[in-house]
Design a protein around this motif. Structure first.
Motif, PDB file in Angstrom:
ATOM      1  N   LEU A  33     -14.525  10.902   9.045  1.00  0.00           N
ATOM      2  CA  LEU A  33     -15.105  11.394   7.498  1.00  0.00           C
ATOM      3  C   LEU A  33     -14.557  12.837   7.670  1.00  0.00           C
ATOM      4  O   LEU A  33     -15.266  13.864   8.119  1.00  0.00           O
ATOM      5  N   HIS A  34     -13.351  12.979   7.077  1.00  0.00           N
ATOM      6  CA  HIS A  34     -12.550  14.227   6.755  1.00  0.00           C
ATOM      7  C   HIS A  34     -13.638  15.406   6.254  1.00  0.00           C
ATOM      8  O   HIS A  34     -13.714  16.687   6.495  1.00  0.00           O
ATOM      9  N   ASP A  35     -14.235  14.980   5.095  1.00  0.00           N
ATOM     10  CA  ASP A  35     -15.003  15.888   4.302  1.00  0.00           C
ATOM     11  C   ASP A  35     -16.128  14.829   3.450  1.00  0.00           C
ATOM     12  O   ASP A  35     -15.826  13.801   3.369  1.00  0.00           O
ATOM     13  N   ILE A  36     -16.964  15.632   2.778  1.00  0.00           N
ATOM     14  CA  ILE A  36     -17.805  15.093   2.172  1.00  0.00           C
ATOM     15  C   ILE A  36     -18.008  15.823   0.559  1.00  0.00           C
ATOM     16  O   ILE A  36     -18.781  15.659  -0.138  1.00  0.00           O
ATOM     17  N   ILE A  37     -16.727  16.325   0.342  1.00  0.00           N
ATOM     18  CA  ILE A  37     -16.369  16.607  -0.993  1.00  0.00           C
ATOM     19  C   ILE A  37     -16.843  16.227  -2.382  1.00  0.00           C
ATOM     20  O   ILE A  37     -17.473  16.486  -3.312  1.00  0.00           O
ATOM     21  N   TYR A  38     -16.507  14.845  -2.053  1.00  0.00           N
ATOM     22  CA  TYR A  38     -16.839  13.875  -3.305  1.00  0.00           C
ATOM     23  C   TYR A  38     -18.263  13.582  -3.640  1.00  0.00           C
ATOM     24  O   TYR A  38     -18.665  12.984  -4.358  1.00  0.00           O
ATOM     25  N   LEU A  39     -18.955  13.922  -2.486  1.00  0.00           N
ATOM     26  CA  LEU A  39     -20.593  13.881  -2.653  1.00  0.00           C
ATOM     27  C   LEU A  39     -21.275  15.121  -2.913  1.00  0.00           C
ATOM     28  O   LEU A  39     -22.380  15.016  -3.176  1.00  0.00           O
ATOM     29  N   GLU A  40     -20.411  16.102  -3.311  1.00  0.00           N
ATOM     30  CA  GLU A  40     -20.978  17.299  -3.668  1.00  0.00           C
ATOM     31  C   GLU A  40     -20.652  17.553  -5.283  1.00  0.00           C
ATOM     32  O   GLU A  40     -19.916  16.862  -5.870  1.00  0.00           O
ATOM     33  N   PRO A  41     -21.643  18.511  -5.841  1.00  0.00           N
ATOM     34  CA  PRO A  41     -21.331  18.592  -7.357  1.00  0.00           C
ATOM     35  C   PRO A  41     -19.984  19.128  -7.719  1.00  0.00           C
ATOM     36  O   PRO A  41     -19.693  19.961  -6.911  1.00  0.00           O
ATOM     37  N   ARG A  42     -19.430  18.593  -8.836  1.00  0.00           N
ATOM     38  CA  ARG A  42     -18.288  19.308  -9.255  1.00  0.00           C
ATOM     39  C   ARG A  42     -18.112  19.800 -10.453  1.00  0.00           C
ATOM     40  O   ARG A  42     -18.868  19.231 -11.438  1.00  0.00           O
ATOM     41  N   GLN A  43     -17.304  20.598 -11.154  1.00  0.00           N
ATOM     42  CA  GLN A  43     -17.175  21.261 -12.285  1.00  0.00           C
ATOM     43  C   GLN A  43     -16.628  20.288 -13.547  1.00  0.00           C
ATOM     44  O   GLN A  43     -17.081  20.258 -14.514  1.00  0.00           O
ATOM     45  N   TYR A  96     -14.696   5.535  -5.815  1.00  0.00           N
ATOM     46  CA  TYR A  96     -14.664   4.469  -4.987  1.00  0.00           C
ATOM     47  C   TYR A  96     -15.500   5.084  -3.276  1.00  0.00           C
ATOM     48  O   TYR A  96     -16.275   4.580  -2.834  1.00  0.00           O
ATOM     49  N   ARG A  97     -15.068   6.491  -3.138  1.00  0.00           N
ATOM     50  CA  ARG A  97     -15.849   6.952  -2.009  1.00  0.00           C
ATOM     51  C   ARG A  97     -17.219   7.026  -2.249  1.00  0.00           C
ATOM     52  O   ARG A  97     -18.098   7.011  -1.212  1.00  0.00           O
ATOM     53  N   ARG A  98     -17.620   7.620  -3.306  1.00  0.00           N
ATOM     54  CA  ARG A  98     -19.030   7.740  -3.565  1.00  0.00           C
ATOM     55  C   ARG A  98     -19.764   6.429  -3.723  1.00  0.00           C
ATOM     56  O   ARG A  98     -21.103   6.524  -3.101  1.00  0.00           O
ATOM     57  N   LEU A  99     -19.316   5.068  -3.910  1.00  0.00           N
ATOM     58  CA  LEU A  99     -19.816   3.967  -3.816  1.00  0.00           C
ATOM     59  C   LEU A  99     -19.927   3.814  -2.304  1.00  0.00           C
ATOM     60  O   LEU A  99     -20.917   2.853  -2.161  1.00  0.00           O
ATOM     61  N   VAL A 100     -18.935   3.664  -1.550  1.00  0.00           N
ATOM     62  CA  VAL A 100     -18.654   3.102  -0.389  1.00  0.00           C
ATOM     63  C   VAL A 100     -19.374   3.741   0.917  1.00  0.00           C
ATOM     64  O   VAL A 100     -19.945   3.320   1.577  1.00  0.00           O
ATOM     65  N   VAL A 101     -18.986   5.025   0.727  1.00  0.00           N
ATOM     66  CA  VAL A 101     -19.484   6.039   2.048  1.00  0.00           C
ATOM     67  C   VAL A 101     -21.059   6.175   2.360  1.00  0.00           C
ATOM     68  O   VAL A 101     -21.099   5.687   3.470  1.00  0.00           O
ATOM     69  N   PRO A 102     -21.845   6.326   1.492  1.00  0.00           N
ATOM     70  CA  PRO A 102     -23.201   5.966   1.837  1.00  0.00           C
ATOM     71  C   PRO A 102     -23.775   4.806   2.478  1.00  0.00           C
ATOM     72  O   PRO A 102     -24.912   4.736   3.017  1.00  0.00           O
ATOM     73  N   ARG A 103     -23.019   3.655   2.227  1.00  0.00           N
ATOM     74  CA  ARG A 103     -23.281   2.402   2.725  1.00  0.00           C
ATOM     75  C   ARG A 103     -23.015   2.140   3.917  1.00  0.00           C
ATOM     76  O   ARG A 103     -23.458   1.064   4.582  1.00  0.00           O
TER      77      ARG A 103
END
Length: 375
Positions: free
Chosen positions: A105-115, A129-136
């Protein structure tokens, strides 16, 4: 042990960060005398950059889309091969897998707020896709590998994971990145007509901070008598024009060179020809380009945020990436103080000795062994 390693994108021509990480580690695993058999699972592509060896077999999986490739084709072949462990190397993994799973898991930038949304549709779809899959999949992972202690802490805290489940393994850099006494002008002039330029490796991802970098460059041009050109990788002219208009600095365009994607094999020549490398990212989990530039003896100007100070070290030029004037001042300091310039060049050459793909591969093997010896 029979280890399956997902390396889906390594045969594509326009490889990026995660692709090079797994490719370099695989090359090092081929050199290991660990008794393991590695099955490398890839999608077909034109750049067959890895060859089979006694301990490494390449298996191409054909599938029309990445989600189907990962969620259907990948677990199916893992089951058929009867491997002992699957290592997914690019942030996501199958929701179902019948063997122990390791995830990089290189980073979790996609789970953080974005502008705002990504200007690239491909990046935007990947974000969802990453937001859907990773937490599961996280709870199913025997071990989660990330690339810095900063990111390790972020992942543990943000996802409420046990300390022992997440571990940091540093990336390395390719040894063809080295100082060169003679520049390869055939390579350099494909991208820019002269040397001693400033080099910025960006893309449309907001974290790369392209707008502020261009603003900083405009401030530099107002003061510098040399007015070094700026080589920009991975940005198209239309996007650059948009940023220049946004910042009100369209007059600097004559100093810019923007060839688009730069082949990895050409980067060493460009780092060597560059006066300095600009890497003022807002957020990085590691930052391999910093190591590549430093290994060529090229001073870097980078950020004081996220994992960057951990990798670049305290002796690097660390600036506030939100302050274009601070970036410009750092360029001018390098330009006007030769002693400081030589100091930064020597510092980078010393710093990169702490990183190696061999160290990365050895750490991976230790993780595989620890999981399977417990099973």
């Amino acid at each position: 042990m029979k280890i399956a390693i997902e390396a889906q994108r390594i045969f594509r021509c326009d490889k990026h960060g995660m692709d090079f990480v797994v490719l370099e580690v695989l090359r090092e695993l081929q050199k290991q005398k660990d008794g393991n058999m590695y099955y490398i699972l890839v999608a077909p592509g034109e750049d067959c950059c890895l060859e089979e060896s006694e301990n490494l077999k390449i298996i191409e999986l054909h599938c029309p889309t990445y989600p189907l490739w990962e969620q259907v084709a990948l677990p199916r072949i893992v089951s058929q091969l009867k491997v002992d462990l699957l290592h997914c190397t690019s942030n996501t993994a199958p929701l179902w897998c019948n063997v122990p799973l390791v995830l990089t898991l290189h980073d979790i930038i996609y789970l953080e707020p974005r502008q705002h949304r990504s200007p690239s549709l491909y990046q935007e779809m990947g974000w969802h896709y990453r937001r859907l899959v990773v937490p599961r999949i996280l709870k199913k992972c025997k071990k989660i590998i990330t690339v810095s202690n900063f990111e390790c802490t972020r992942i543990r805290e943000a996802l409420h994971l046990p300390k022992e489940q997440v571990t940091a393994v540093y990336n390395g850099y390719n040894t063809h990145f080295t100082p060169k006494d003679i520049l390869d002008w055939n390579v350099i002039q494909k991208y820019i007509p002269k040397d001693n330029f400033l080099f910025f490796l960006g893309n449309t991802d907001p974290k790369k901070n392209a707008a502020r970098t261009l603003k900083a460059y405009s401030l530099y041009l107002k003061v510098s008598t040399l007015k070094r050109p700026l080589l920009i990788a991975d940005l198209k002219e239309a996007y650059i024009d948009k940023l220049l208009q946004q910042e009100g600095i369209t007059e600097i365009k004559e100093y810019l060179y923007y060839p688009g994607y730069i082949a990895n094999q050409d980067l060493a020549s460009l780092y060597n020809a560059a006066f300095a490398f600009l890497y003022p990212s807002l957020r990085e989990s590691f930052g391999i380009p910093m190591l590549e530039a430093m290994a060529c003896g090229t001073p870097i100007i980078t950020s004081n945020t996220s994992a960057i100070p951990e990798v670049a070290g305290e002796g690097a030029i660390l600036i506030n990436p939100l302050d274009p004037q601070e970036i410009a001042d750092a360029i001018l300091q390098l330009e006007n103080d030769d002693s400081f310039y030589q100091q930064q060049s020597a510092y980078g050459l010393k710093r990169v000795k702490q990183f190696s793909w061999r160290y990365t591969a050895e750490a991976y093997v230790q993780i595989y062994n620890s999981i399977l010896n417990k099973s």
